[in-house]
Design a protein around this motif. Structure first.
Motif, mmCIF file in Angstrom:
data_model
loop_
_atom_site.group_PDB
_atom_site.id
_atom_site.type_symbol
_atom_site.label_atom_id
_atom_site.label_comp_id
_atom_site.label_asym_id
_atom_site.label_seq_id
_atom_site.Cartn_x
_atom_site.Cartn_y
_atom_site.Cartn_z
ATOM 1 N N HIS A 69 0.838 -1.194 0.000
ATOM 2 C CA HIS A 69 0.000 0.000 0.000
ATOM 3 C C HIS A 69 0.876 1.248 0.000
ATOM 4 N N TRP A 74 -2.439 -1.314 -6.795
ATOM 5 C CA TRP A 74 -3.343 -2.287 -6.212
ATOM 6 C C TRP A 74 -3.258 -2.398 -4.684
ATOM 7 N N VAL A 76 -3.248 -2.641 -0.669
ATOM 8 C CA VAL A 76 -4.166 -2.369 0.441
ATOM 9 C C VAL A 76 -3.431 -2.665 1.744
ATOM 10 N N ASP A 77 -3.673 -1.862 2.756
ATOM 11 C CA ASP A 77 -3.028 -2.036 4.057
ATOM 12 C C ASP A 77 -3.666 -3.231 4.777
ATOM 13 N N HIS A 276 -7.235 -6.561 -2.961
ATOM 14 C CA HIS A 276 -6.510 -5.362 -3.386
ATOM 15 C C HIS A 276 -7.432 -4.164 -3.203
ATOM 16 N N ILE A 277 -6.971 -2.992 -3.598
ATOM 17 C CA ILE A 277 -7.673 -1.764 -3.248
ATOM 18 C C ILE A 277 -9.034 -1.653 -3.923
ATOM 19 N N ARG A 278 -9.268 -2.452 -4.979
ATOM 20 C CA ARG A 278 -10.581 -2.454 -5.612
ATOM 21 C C ARG A 278 -11.463 -3.570 -5.053
ATOM 22 N N PRO A 377 -10.364 5.140 0.170
ATOM 23 C CA PRO A 377 -9.814 4.647 -1.099
ATOM 24 C C PRO A 377 -9.120 5.758 -1.866
ATOM 25 N N VAL A 381 -9.492 4.626 -7.695
ATOM 26 C CA VAL A 381 -10.376 3.469 -7.531
ATOM 27 C C VAL A 381 -11.803 3.847 -7.901
#
Length: 421
Positions: A69, A74, A76-77, A276-278, A377, A381
């Protein structure tokens, strides 16, 4: 004296060999490791937690995530997710290539409250962008990647390559050939992402062998996984060759009818999120949610738990996914609700799960993970109106999570004048 005892829960631990330990028991922890498991354990403990009526399993292992992240498209934490989902071991599937592995280690792996392992992207630039990592073949430097992976051998557990029409472009199978060469040099498994062809699964299959991993195995995009409701000869051939199947839900790679056909044929994929972030905003959300979809498709609970614990751990040789005495005390505790719960694939097909798991506690090395709030986000995104509304509601609830108490009876006694802050 034990550091922690979880008392009286339903302890479910698949062994990975078809056997399941399932019964009411206590779990004792000492020095960050499992010290004893059994009914009615007697002995002193610094902390005893009553988990009767709850499901106690090894900390979950997510074989396919993207957690770099702040540095990739892509990423994500994991921290705001792990404490409420039971996932204690995260495998980052190719976010970092040779050029970024040292930064990934310093910036993400070392400060994380969970255990993170990596699959090295065959492309040196990794997943900085949404796609296109294979467009410049000079970035697929096998010798450089091998040197970096050797330096970070404790972290790098395999190799990752995304092989679909959007990533390989005019280079066809050349990125896969280089990924195969790199994995062979490292003597580590190769995970291959499939999607819209060409290359097709049939094109990819000759480059995979025993212990390698085909991810997105239930995607509706690859047309030669399942036909007429049955797995193809290509897919059966991969399994017979010892290739492991990985779900890798993501934001576009899971179809109920494909998974149902595989399960009906006796195929048992590892269950992972491709978080992932999406996909974290749906429809994947988290590993317990994806596990619920596996249940909805007909996977028994013990098989599903094995698919998110011991099986992914063994796929990469990780010290995880077990409650055996001496193992790291990574533990997940869940409330189990029976009923009929609607679940959704990426094509809006709906199936109903017979169980819903809600995580109530996540321990890493015997330490309870504290709550952590997720960041909003990033601007790239795309969110639907419903997703934006859900995100706004999440933020509102966070703001309201710490109520102010004003009534005198809310406090045991007034502050003494000489101790008032």
């Amino acid at each position: 004296m034990w550091d922690l005892v979880l008392r009286g829960g339903r302890v479910l631990e698949p062994t990975g060999s078809g056997q399941v330990d399932d019964g009411v028991a206590d779990v004792a922890v000492r020095g960050g490791r499992i010290d004893a498991v059994g009914p009615g354990l007697s002995g002193a403990a610094a902390r005893v937690v009553d988990v009767s009526g709850q499901l106690v399993v090894p900390g979950l292992v997510d074989l396919h995530t993207h957690v770099w992240h702040g540095a990739t498209y892509w990423g994500v934490d994991p921290a705001p997710l792990a404490w409420r989902t039971g996932v204690t071991t995260w495998v980052d599937a190719g976010s970092a290539g040779a050029y970024g592995m040292a930064a990934f280690r310093r910036g993400v792996v070392e400060p994380a409250p969970v255990r993170i392992h990596a699959l090295l992207n065959v492309s040196g630039i990794g997943l900085v962008g949404r796609t296109g990592e294979h467009r410049e073949l000079e970035n697929l430097d096998v010798a450089a990647a091998c040197a970096v992976a050797t330096e970070h051998r404790d972290l790098v557990r395999g190799v990752k390559a995304r092989i679909d029409r959007y990533t390989v472009a005019e280079h066809g199978l050349e990125p896969l050939r280089r990924a195969r060469e790199l994995a062979d040099a490292l003597e580590r498994p190769l995970m291959v992402h499939i999607g819209y062809g060409p290359p097709t699964v049939a094109d990819v299959a000759p480059h995979l062998g025993a212990g390698d991993i085909l991810t997105h195995c239930a995607t509706g995009a690859a047309t030669d996984l399942v036909r007429d409701g049955r797995p193809t000869d290509v897919l059966h051939g991969l399994v017979e060759a010892g290739v492991l199947l990985d779900l890798g839900h993501g934001s576009g790679a899971f179809a109920f009818d494909v998974l149902e056909a595989e399960l009906a044929a006796g195929l048992r994929p590892i269950v992972s999120t491709d978080l992932h972030i999406r996909s974290v905003h749906g429809p994947a959300f988290d590993l317990p949610t994806v596990l619920g979809k596996a249940l909805a498709a007909g996977m028994p609970l013990a098989d599903a738990v094995a698919a998110v614990t011991v099986r992914p751990a063994r796929a990469l040789g990780l010290d995880a996914g077990t409650l055996a005495v001496g193992a790291p005390a990574d533990i997940a505790v869940f409330d189990v609700e029976e009923g009929s719960f609607p679940t959704l694939d990426v094509h809006r097909q709906v199936r109903h799960a017979p169980l819903r798991l809600r995580n109530t506690a996540t321990y890493v090395a015997g330490r309870l993970l504290p709550p952590a709030a997720a960041a909003p986000p990033p601007p790239w995104v795309p969110l639907s109106d419903a997703q934006r509304a859900a995100e706004a509601e999440r933020v509102r609830r966070l703001r309201d999570a710490a109520p102010t108490l004003e009534r005198p009876e809310d406090f045991d006694e007034p502050f003494p004048r000489d101790q008032a802050p």
